[in-house]
Enzyme design. Structure first.
Site, PDB file in Angstrom:
ATOM      1  CB  CYS A 100     -36.425  43.288 106.027  1.00  0.00           C
ATOM      2  SG  CYS A 100     -35.590  43.805 107.518  1.00  0.00           S
ATOM      3  CB  CYS A 109     -31.136  43.062 101.941  1.00  0.00           C
ATOM      4  SG  CYS A 109     -31.192  41.515 102.849  1.00  0.00           S
ATOM      5  CB  CYS A 205     -32.099  39.065 110.282  1.00  0.00           C
ATOM      6  SG  CYS A 205     -31.455  38.941 108.618  1.00  0.00           S
ATOM      7  CD  GLN A 286     -20.604  27.318 100.069  1.00  0.00           C
ATOM      8  OE1 GLN A 286     -21.008  28.480 100.050  1.00  0.00           O
ATOM      9  NE2 GLN A 286     -19.510  26.949  99.418  1.00  0.00           N
ATOM     10  CE1 TYR A 320      -7.481  28.792  97.802  1.00  0.00           C
ATOM     11  CE2 TYR A 320      -8.017  27.578  95.799  1.00  0.00           C
ATOM     12  CZ  TYR A 320      -7.265  28.525  96.455  1.00  0.00           C
ATOM     13  OH  TYR A 320      -6.308  29.224  95.760  1.00  0.00           O
ATOM     14  CD  GLU A 341      -9.732  24.961 104.422  1.00  0.00           C
ATOM     15  OE1 GLU A 341     -10.413  25.090 103.397  1.00  0.00           O
ATOM     16  OE2 GLU A 341      -9.417  25.933 105.141  1.00  0.00           O
ATOM     17  CG  ASP A 390     -15.712  27.029  97.032  1.00  0.00           C
ATOM     18  OD1 ASP A 390     -15.879  28.221  96.734  1.00  0.00           O
ATOM     19  OD2 ASP A 390     -16.427  26.430  97.864  1.00  0.00           O
ATOM     20  CB  CYS A 417     -18.646  33.852  97.195  1.00  0.00           C
ATOM     21  SG  CYS A 417     -17.063  34.182  97.943  1.00  0.00           S
TER      22      CYS A 417
HETATM   23  C1  LIG Z   1     -15.154  29.720 100.038  1.00  0.00           C
HETATM   24  S1  LIG Z   1     -14.493  28.616 101.220  1.00  0.00           S
HETATM   25  C2  LIG Z   1     -14.884  27.057 100.495  1.00  0.00           C
HETATM   26  C3  LIG Z   1     -14.852  25.885 101.397  1.00  0.00           C
HETATM   27  C4  LIG Z   1     -15.524  24.606 100.887  1.00  0.00           C
HETATM   28  N1  LIG Z   1     -15.218  24.349  99.498  1.00  0.00           N
HETATM   29  C5  LIG Z   1     -17.017  24.662 101.111  1.00  0.00           C
HETATM   30  O1  LIG Z   1     -17.772  24.895 100.150  1.00  0.00           O
HETATM   31  O2  LIG Z   1     -17.454  24.488 102.268  1.00  0.00           O
HETATM   32  C6  LIG Z   1     -12.800  28.831 100.988  1.00  0.00           C
HETATM   33  C7  LIG Z   1     -11.920  27.977 101.864  1.00  0.00           C
HETATM   34  O3  LIG Z   1     -10.569  28.203 101.476  1.00  0.00           O
HETATM   35  C8  LIG Z   1      -9.749  28.138 102.628  1.00  0.00           C
HETATM   36  N2  LIG Z   1      -8.481  28.817 102.244  1.00  0.00           N
HETATM   37  C9  LIG Z   1      -8.209  30.131 102.191  1.00  0.00           C
HETATM   38  N3  LIG Z   1      -6.964  30.341 101.720  1.00  0.00           N
HETATM   39  C10 LIG Z   1      -6.442  29.121 101.450  1.00  0.00           C
HETATM   40  C11 LIG Z   1      -5.198  28.683 100.928  1.00  0.00           C
HETATM   41  N4  LIG Z   1      -4.243  29.553 100.572  1.00  0.00           N
HETATM   42  N5  LIG Z   1      -4.996  27.365 100.765  1.00  0.00           N
HETATM   43  C12 LIG Z   1      -5.957  26.472 101.108  1.00  0.00           C
HETATM   44  N6  LIG Z   1      -7.172  26.823 101.613  1.00  0.00           N
HETATM   45  C13 LIG Z   1      -7.405  28.137 101.775  1.00  0.00           C
HETATM   46  C14 LIG Z   1     -10.577  28.803 103.707  1.00  0.00           C
HETATM   47  O4  LIG Z   1     -10.146  28.401 104.992  1.00  0.00           O
HETATM   48  C15 LIG Z   1     -11.985  28.288 103.347  1.00  0.00           C
HETATM   49  O5  LIG Z   1     -12.259  27.086 104.043  1.00  0.00           O
END
Ligand SMILES: C[S@@+](CC[C@H](N)C(=O)[O-])C[C@H]1O[C@@H](n2cnc3c(N)ncnc32)[C@H](O)[C@@H]1O
Length: 467
Positions: A100, A109, A205, A286, A320, A341, A390, A417
């Site tokens: 870039c 980056c 980008c 993702q 999550y 979630e 996650d 992450c």
């Molecule tokens: C890193 S993302 C992962 C989502 C999914 N596993 C994916 O890979 O697409 C984290 C998720 O956690 C949810 N989240 C955040 N705080 C939370 C909580 N206290 N309880 C349940 N979900 C939550 C967010 O809305 C988000 O969708």
């Protein structure tokens, strides 16, 4: 600070906080880079100045001699801009070959000057350091740390450019003084300028997909045309989607050209292997579709590793769960799958995604709730249950870890992450097991996945088995 302390070779707390910075502001120094910090920035130790002062310089490689201009001082270290690479490392990517033209000016980056193989080595080190620095309290050190497996090599992204399916460029409103003075009505539209809160104008980008870049062209023209109507700056959303023409839905990805969505409330459609996911444009999904099949394949394999007992895994909890990515793609082989979630928009898409993928709602379900209460919904036997975690970057809460130790799932696959909070949560989990006199968990594997090529970020996947 962990990286600085390691380079300096003596404890942070030996430092006299009254030691003044041994430089004038904006002094230029020639330094040799000793290591890379987890931020992707280089660290150079000056043993003869300020009791071993450290200089933090971006866009460099260990071993390089560089000229750097210090601009901000902290306790024992100073940040500096890179002025010139005096002696480049043999493995530095030549300037004309860097992906870039805005690299080193844009904050997006950090690693485009480093070959992809070396980016993978760096990210593996980031994962290793996270577990070394954040999961090693003394009782655990004795009980578990010796048993941490070697950190696996990072799994590569199949593509290292044009992979991001979502970007969020920003712009600022016109300066009223400039407007009053009749100055040209142009604004900067792009990403943050490295090391500042100002915006750098960027028309393309190279880590974003071609469709997203097409969308950026259109969005930039519209914003410039209507800029006088904006009272404040804004952040725009550009996200790739597969258009579904009503009445032509099929089980396969459509052959039509992809489109770029800009409205947060619109629905994105994306395929991950054979599974279709619809999700709200403004919610989490993702952003590197190319690596998802290998990430999911690995998570699936880890879920079904043999247990320490004669039981086998039959139930899956997806904490999550977002729009159901893991619960849906990994459902095969489980009697029941349950996801939780907190986003109502995501959970409604997760339930709809069950239908789109023809999964039975008797065996797979998604609940709207705080993950801290996930085990309130569960009557699965813990010795036959696998838990996928996650969470967002901040990791799990104390309450989440408390209920997890009360339930004790037989297998845990923790996707994150942020490998620092992931390592901290491992410590939190094992600390709780030690406090309750429980045998705890064996760490089976820790592996990074490169969801974010050219940047310092790495996704960590850690597998645990209940002892
Ligand atoms: C890193 S993302 C992962 C989502 C999914 N596993 C994916 O890979 O697409 C984290 C998720 O956690 C949810 N989240 C955040 N705080 C939370 C909580 N206290 N309880 C349940 N979900 C939550 C967010 O809305 C988000 O969708």
């Amino acid at each position: 600070m962990h990286d600085i302390v390691e380079l300096r070779g003596h404890s942070y707390w030996d430092w006299d906080p009254k030691t003044p910075p041994p430089f004038q502001n904006f002094e230029e120094l020639e330094v040799v880079i000793g290591s890379l910090a987890q931020s992707g920035e280089g660290l150079a130790l000056l043993p003869d100045r300020g009791n071993g002062w450290v200089i933090v310089v971006p866009f460099v490689i260990p071993g390089e001699k560089v000229k750097a201009r210090v601009y901000r001082h902290n306790w024992g270290y100073s940040h500096a801009d890179l002025v010139e690479v005096i002696e480049p490392a043999a493995n530095r990517i030549a300037d004309q070959d860097v992906l870039c033209k805005y690299f080193s000016k844009c904050a997006g980056c950090q690693l485009q000057h480093i070959s992809y193989a070396d980016q993978m080595k760096f990210k593996r080190q980031v994962v290793e350091n996270a577990f070394k620095n954040y999961a090693v309290s003394p009782p655990l050190l004795a009980k578990y740390f010796a048993d941490l497996p070697p950190i696996d090599p990072v799994s590569q992204s199949p593509i290292q450019s044009q992979y991001r399916t979502k970007i969020t460029p920003h712009f600022e409103a016109l300066n009223p003084k400039h407007q009053a003075a009749g100055m040209p009505q142009q604004v900067q539209i792009g990403f943050l300028r490295a090391g500042t809160r100002r915006i750098l104008d960027i028309e393309e980008c190279p880590i974003a997909t071609p469709i997203v870049n097409e969308g950026m062209k259109v969005m930039r023209a519209e914003v410039q045309k209507n800029i006088a109507s904006y009272k404040k700056g804004a952040t725009m959303l550009l996200r790739e989607s597969n258009p579904i023409i009503p009445g032509t839905e099929s089980d396969d990805p459509p052959k039509t050209t992809k489109i770029c969505i800009t409205n947060h409330k619109d629905t994105i459609t994306e395929w991950v292997g054979k599974f279709r996911f619809d999700y709200p444009a403004g919610s989490f999904f993702q952003n590197n579709n190319a690596i998802l099949p290998s990430l999911i394949g690995y998570v699936q394999q880890q879920l079904h590793l043999p247990l320490s007992t004669t039981s086998s895994i039959k139930y899956l909890v997806d904490a999550y769960c977002g729009s159901g990515l893991f619960g849906i793609t990994c459902h095969e082989g489980f009697k029941k799958v349950l996801g939780v979630e907190i986003s109502a928009a995501s959970i409604s898409c997760a339930s709809n995604n069950l239908v789109l993928n023809k999964l039975s709602t008797d065996t797979t379900a998604f609940h709207l709730d705080d993950a801290d209460k996930i085990f309130a919904h569960i009557d699965f036997p813990s010795s036959e249950t696998a838990l996928i975690i996650d969470p967002p970057r901040k990791g799990c809460s104390e309450e989440f870890l408390d209920q997890m130790v009360a339930f004790l799932p037989a297998r845990v696959v923790y996707v994150s992450c942020n490998v620092q909070t992931q390592a901290r949560d491992l410590q939190g989990l094992l600390d709780r097991c030690v406090a309750k006199g429980l045998p705890g968990y064996r760490v089976e594997a820790i592996r990074g996945f490169d969801l974010f090529p050219q940047t310092r970020h790495v996704e960590g996947v850690m597998t645990l088995t209940r002892l």
